[in-house]
Write a protein that holds these residues in place. Sequence first.
Motif, mmCIF file in Angstrom:
data_model
loop_
_atom_site.group_PDB
_atom_site.id
_atom_site.type_symbol
_atom_site.label_atom_id
_atom_site.label_comp_id
_atom_site.label_asym_id
_atom_site.label_seq_id
_atom_site.Cartn_x
_atom_site.Cartn_y
_atom_site.Cartn_z
ATOM 1 N N ASP A 44 40.475 38.179 36.709
ATOM 2 C CA ASP A 44 40.300 38.822 35.406
ATOM 3 C C ASP A 44 39.622 37.844 34.447
ATOM 4 O O ASP A 44 40.278 37.144 33.671
ATOM 5 N N ILE A 74 35.358 44.810 29.679
ATOM 6 C CA ILE A 74 36.678 44.654 30.296
ATOM 7 C C ILE A 74 37.804 44.669 29.268
ATOM 8 O O ILE A 74 38.970 44.435 29.602
ATOM 9 N N CYS A 168 31.542 39.107 36.219
ATOM 10 C CA CYS A 168 32.987 38.932 36.250
ATOM 11 C C CYS A 168 33.393 37.955 37.349
ATOM 12 O O CYS A 168 32.598 37.589 38.207
#
Length: 305
Positions: A44, A74, A168
């Motif tokens: 994350d 996100i 990411c």
Amino acid sequence: MVHGTHNALEDSRNNDIFISINDQLFPRNDAKISVFDSGYLVGDGIWEALRLHNGVLVFLEDHFNRLWSAAATIGMHLPFTKEELTAKVWNTLKANDMTDGVHVRIMVTRGIKKTPSQDPRLTISGPNVVIIPEYKTASKDSKEKGITLFTSTIRRGSPDYLDPRLNCHSKLHEVQALIQAIQAGADEALMLDINGFVSTCNATNFFIVSKGEVWTSTSKYCMNGITRAKVIEVCRKNNIPCFEKDFSLFDVYGADEAFVTGTFGGLTPVTKIDGRQIGDGKYGHITKKLNEFYESLIENTVKNG
């Protein structure tokens, strides 16, 4: 020896660099992050990579626009401005007395978790910000030699489940694609989109040259590459026909030239794909010309500060 678009010349100065973690500087070997960090636990996080040329962070605005777009995508709030993050980067560079030939990696994760979990509500800190500056110069020998690609069975994702434009930390599918390519004897992987058209490589954007025209994939399933955008820009400025379009391996195998683009390596020629020689199997004329235009664009950017 590793051969590919990220092949850098060895530089012993990197042994003693300082790395910034949440505004604190640590020697390379002491730079550590918690095992409860969101990026470590579940991937994350988001990142950017940019180059320092002669005292200028090249295309900084483009890179930070991409970073802020990724954060919004996100649902991560960045508790600093672009100007403040720029200052953090410069503080790290100055601590290392760096002015040129530097590759800067910026990584931002959602923060520290209370316990291992995907749930963002269990994050108990603000975002973790890591800045790694390294002396990195692309190998000219590697560039002249070019790279080989293998078409992976791993596809680029659809925008409705993992948009390829998002920088990411979740890179496992790209790692899998690269492993396939390496096991097949190639340097890097070519990846198709969900419809079977050519998309990108595992870590770079892909172009072909066909009958004087430059082709790259549409933006639907490819990485949002800054260098890709700059190559398209210099093509249009210099009246070189350039098209973002769907094309298949049929077009690739019959291309006159092929190359890939990325922040670190710039333009790198591709000599073989799936064992098939592309064109003359050399650094092509149009690829060289585009590389010269791209390097001139960087020089002009540096001159203008």
